[in-house]
Write a protein that holds these residues in place. Structure first.
Motif, short mmCIF file in Angstrom:
data_model
loop_
_atom_site.label_atom_id
_atom_site.label_comp_id
_atom_site.label_asym_id
_atom_site.label_seq_id
_atom_site.Cartn_x
_atom_site.Cartn_y
_atom_site.Cartn_z
N HIS A 192 0.82 9.32 -5.54
CA HIS A 192 0.96 10.70 -5.05
C HIS A 192 2.40 10.94 -4.61
CE1 HIS A 192 -3.40 10.66 -4.93
NE2 HIS A 192 -3.34 9.56 -4.21
N PRO A 193 3.29 11.10 -5.55
CA PRO A 193 4.68 11.33 -5.14
C PRO A 193 4.82 12.65 -4.38
CG PRO A 193 4.46 11.42 -7.53
CD PRO A 193 3.12 11.14 -6.99
N GLU A 194 5.32 12.57 -3.15
CA GLU A 194 5.50 13.79 -2.35
C GLU A 194 6.99 13.99 -2.20
OE1 GLU A 194 3.82 11.65 0.75
OE2 GLU A 194 1.97 12.81 0.82
N GLN A 195 7.43 15.19 -2.46
CA GLN A 195 8.88 15.39 -2.42
C GLN A 195 9.29 16.34 -1.31
OE1 GLN A 195 11.09 15.78 -5.88
NE2 GLN A 195 9.68 14.65 -7.16
N GLY A 196 10.03 15.80 -0.38
CA GLY A 196 10.74 16.61 0.60
C GLY A 196 9.95 17.40 1.60
N THR A 197 8.62 17.30 1.62
CA THR A 197 7.88 18.09 2.61
C THR A 197 7.94 17.39 3.96
OG1 THR A 197 5.83 16.92 2.17
CG2 THR A 197 6.26 18.88 0.83
N PRO A 198 7.80 18.17 5.06
CA PRO A 198 7.81 17.52 6.38
C PRO A 198 6.67 16.52 6.54
CG PRO A 198 8.01 19.92 6.59
CD PRO A 198 7.74 19.64 5.16
N THR A 223 9.36 2.00 -6.32
CA THR A 223 8.52 2.57 -7.38
C THR A 223 9.37 3.51 -8.24
OG1 THR A 223 7.95 4.48 -6.07
CG2 THR A 223 6.50 2.58 -5.86
N SER A 224 8.82 3.84 -9.42
CA SER A 224 9.55 4.76 -10.30
C SER A 224 9.59 6.16 -9.68
CB SER A 224 8.90 4.79 -11.67
OG SER A 224 7.55 5.11 -11.53
N ALA A 225 8.55 6.52 -8.89
CA ALA A 225 8.53 7.84 -8.24
C ALA A 225 9.70 7.94 -7.25
CB ALA A 225 7.20 8.04 -7.51
N GLU A 226 9.88 6.90 -6.46
CA GLU A 226 10.99 6.90 -5.49
C GLU A 226 12.33 6.92 -6.23
OE1 GLU A 226 9.55 4.75 -1.39
OE2 GLU A 226 10.04 3.47 -3.07
N LYS A 227 12.38 6.19 -7.33
CA LYS A 227 13.62 6.13 -8.13
C LYS A 227 14.02 7.54 -8.59
CE LYS A 227 14.80 2.11 -10.33
NZ LYS A 227 14.46 0.99 -11.12
N GLN A 228 13.03 8.31 -9.03
CA GLN A 228 13.31 9.68 -9.51
C GLN A 228 13.85 10.55 -8.39
OE1 GLN A 228 9.76 11.19 -11.31
NE2 GLN A 228 9.98 9.94 -13.15
N LEU A 261 0.83 -1.21 0.00
CA LEU A 261 0.00 0.00 0.00
C LEU A 261 0.86 1.25 0.00
CD1 LEU A 261 -2.99 -0.48 2.47
CD2 LEU A 261 -3.03 -0.38 -0.01
N SER A 262 1.92 1.22 0.81
CA SER A 262 2.81 2.38 0.93
C SER A 262 3.47 2.67 -0.42
CB SER A 262 3.84 2.10 2.02
OG SER A 262 5.01 2.78 1.79
N ALA A 263 3.93 1.60 -1.09
CA ALA A 263 4.56 1.78 -2.41
C ALA A 263 3.56 2.33 -3.41
CB ALA A 263 5.10 0.44 -2.89
N ARG A 264 2.32 1.80 -3.34
CA ARG A 264 1.31 2.26 -4.29
C ARG A 264 0.94 3.74 -4.04
NH1 ARG A 264 -4.56 -0.07 -4.18
NH2 ARG A 264 -3.66 -2.10 -4.56
N ALA A 271 5.39 14.66 4.16
CA ALA A 271 5.79 13.45 3.43
C ALA A 271 6.75 12.62 4.27
CB ALA A 271 6.44 13.84 2.11
N LYS A 272 7.67 13.31 4.94
CA LYS A 272 8.65 12.60 5.79
C LYS A 272 7.93 11.87 6.93
CE LYS A 272 11.20 14.91 8.75
NZ LYS A 272 12.21 15.84 9.27
N GLN A 273 7.00 12.58 7.59
CA GLN A 273 6.27 11.97 8.70
C GLN A 273 5.43 10.79 8.22
OE1 GLN A 273 6.38 12.17 11.94
NE2 GLN A 273 8.04 13.68 11.82
N ASN A 274 4.78 10.96 7.07
CA ASN A 274 3.97 9.87 6.52
C ASN A 274 4.82 8.64 6.24
OD1 ASN A 274 1.57 11.18 6.61
ND2 ASN A 274 1.63 11.90 4.49
N PHE A 275 5.98 8.88 5.63
CA PHE A 275 6.89 7.78 5.30
C PHE A 275 7.33 7.07 6.58
CE2 PHE A 275 11.10 6.00 4.45
CZ PHE A 275 10.85 5.29 3.29
N PHE A 276 7.70 7.88 7.60
CA PHE A 276 8.15 7.30 8.86
C PHE A 276 7.03 6.46 9.51
CE2 PHE A 276 8.36 7.70 13.53
CZ PHE A 276 9.48 6.95 13.75
N LYS A 277 5.82 7.03 9.53
CA LYS A 277 4.70 6.32 10.17
C LYS A 277 4.42 4.99 9.47
CE LYS A 277 2.20 10.27 11.99
NZ LYS A 277 1.17 11.24 11.60
N GLU A 278 4.47 5.03 8.13
CA GLU A 278 4.21 3.79 7.38
C GLU A 278 5.27 2.74 7.70
OE1 GLU A 278 2.06 5.67 3.43
OE2 GLU A 278 4.16 5.17 3.37
N MET A 279 6.52 3.17 7.70
CA MET A 279 7.61 2.23 7.97
C MET A 279 7.54 1.70 9.41
SD MET A 279 9.42 1.59 5.45
CE MET A 279 9.03 2.06 3.81
#
Lengths: 231, 255
Positions: A80-86, A210-215, A72-75, A88-96
């Motif tokens: 919705h690729p989010e770049q560098g916002t706080p 994902t390709s978004a993360e790759k970019q 789900l996190s990858a999808r 986005a960082k918090q969301n990524f951390f919470k998911e992980m």
């Protein structure tokens, strides 16, 4: 009808005493040998570290739920690729954190998440917090403590000597051969930081979900190679 | 040996039941469904396949245990078989043990069948066969047998449906006991901690059987812990059936 009360004979009394002994033996077995999730803790876990209801409620299926959240996190990142916002960082951390709480042994997920937080979001503390989620479950996993030391040396300049010293002591307590001394670690940090960061980014690029993360990773790698860090 | 005869009769009666065949077909569907995960890759090759196989086998083994338990106990009431220990030389303990073993043997048989399927599949896919993953399947069998024993124990003083419902609820609670202990250690008063510790040691603790995280990630398990996990269900089942038989032998006929 069974169970009519009558006077106990001496033999019956002995048989009941036997049962008491038998019960005492069984109880001592459980109290002495039963593994407790608490007794392994090196240090008390702060209350903020504990999250959610998913782990206890998912029963035997928590690892399957962890894989589900990973997909789900990858999808979500793909859509919705989010770049560098706080946020986005918090969301990524919470998911992980959720994924690792459900499956603390999922080392590829841990390495990916912790390296991503340190490399892309430049947040070593959150990266350490992610490793701590797994250390709550496996406190004797020395590789993870070494991973924390490496992250500190690779991404923070100057690294915090007190913290590194504390982790080296934990490794000593675990009778684990310490990879470096404190003063050596500080010298490595000055000389090797850029090379280690590039190496981590290349690893992330090879393992991007994902390709978004790759970019995002490619952009960060490009910035680092052209010596223009974007924060 | 009356226990062996009773075990055999119980197992054969369960096998002849149409519902057992339905469960077997359901198991085949689940296994086929798990194979669909072959094409998914989430960073570790075949991880999703292994995870789906483990989860479905865990679910199926417990479903088998609960269905068999319910079926045996329902027959006890419908055919008034519970009079046997009072009207023949068979003791309450032997009777309960025979009925339990009949159902447990089928659960163990299904577990072995799952192990065989896993072995063939893993050999074909060149996945390590002798791993913690196989141990996890064996522990699911032990967990299902313990859950079955809990239902048999509860049926000694509850009606069949209530015993089944409470048995399943205890299985769910038992899985969350380690997390509950961690949570109370961090956030609650010492009195609550002691209470939860009592639950942790006294209730059937199914969280002991869950090593799926280590199994999927091929992490080692300490020998001491392994010995405990393998001994725990044996002792717990013997104690439950013993207490159950003691309660049952004091129960007036017809209740």
């Amino acid at each position: 009808m069974a169970g009519v009360l009558r006077k106990r004979t001496g033999r019956e009394f002995l048989s009941q005493a036997n049962h008491l002994l038998y019960a005492a033996l069984v109880i001592s077995f459980f109290v002495y040998f039963a593994p407790s999730p608490l007794e392994n803790s090196i240090e008390p876990v702060v209350s903020a570290d504990y999250i959610g209801h998913e782990r206890p409620l998912s029963g035997a299926f928590h690892t399957l739920l962890a894989d589900h959240y990973w997909l789900l996190s990858a999808r979500r990142l793909e859509q919705h690729p989010e770049q560098g916002t706080p946020v986005a960082k918090q969301n990524f951390f919470k998911e992980m954190k959720r994924i690792l709480t459900l499956d603390p042994g999922f080392t590829p997920g841990l390495h990916y998440g912790a390296t991503y937080l340190a490399s892309i979001y430049r947040d070593v503390d959150l990266s350490h917090a992610l490793v701590d989620v797994v250390l709550d479950y496996y406190p004797y996993w020395a590789d993870l403590i070494i991973f924390k030391i490496t992250q500190e040396i690779s991404y923070r300049y100057p690294p915090r000597p007190a913290l590194i010293d504390q982790w080296l002591k934990v490794l000593d307590d675990l009778s684990y051969p310490t990879p470096v001394r404190l003063n050596e670690a500080l010298v490595y940090a000055r000389e090797q930081q850029a090379a280690w960061q590039q190496k981590d980014l290349r690893w992330l690029l090879n393992n991007a979900r994902t390709s978004a993360e790759k970019q995002i990773i490619q952009k960060r790698l490009h910035d680092l190679e052209s010596d223009r860090p974007s924060r | 040996m009356p226990v062996i005869a009773l075990t055999r009769a119980t197992a054969l009666s369960l096998l002849r039941n149409g519902f057992s065949r339905f469960l077997f077909i359901l198991a085949c569907f689940f296994m086929a469904g798990a194979l669909l995960m072959l094409s998914f890759d989430i960073g570790v090759r075949y991880r999703l396949l292994e995870n789906t196989l483990l989860a479905s086998q865990c679910f199926l083994l417990h479903l088998f245990a609960w269905s068999f338990g319910f079926d045996v106990l329902k027959k006890n009431t419908a055919e008034k078989l519970y009079v046997l220990p009072f009207s023949t030389s068979l003791s309450a303990r032997s009777w309960l043990l025979g009925r339990f073993s009949g159902a447990a043997i089928l659960v163990v048989g299904m577990g072995l069948l799952f192990l065989l399927v896993d072995t063939v599949l893993f050999a074909a896919l060149k996945i390590d066969i002798f791993s913690v993953l196989m141990l996890q399947v064996l522990l699911y069998v032990a967990s299902a047998c313990l859950s079955l024993a809990v239902i048999f124990f509860l049926s000694c003083f509850l009606d069949v449906l209530s015993a089944l419902i409470y048995g399943v609820v205890l299985w769910i609670i038992g899985h969350g006991l380690d997390e509950l202990l961690l949570l109370t250690d961090q956030q609650f008063e010492p009195a609550v901690q002691i209470l939860v510790q009592c639950f942790y040691y006294l209730l059937p603790n199914f969280s002991f059987f869950d090593i799926s995280s280590q199994a999927l990630n091929r992490l080692p398990i300490e020998t001491e812990k392994l010995v405990f996990i393998l001994t725990y269900p044996l002792i717990y089942i013997v104690v439950l059936l013993d207490i159950g038989a003691a309660i049952f032998s004091r129960k007036p006929i017809g209740q």
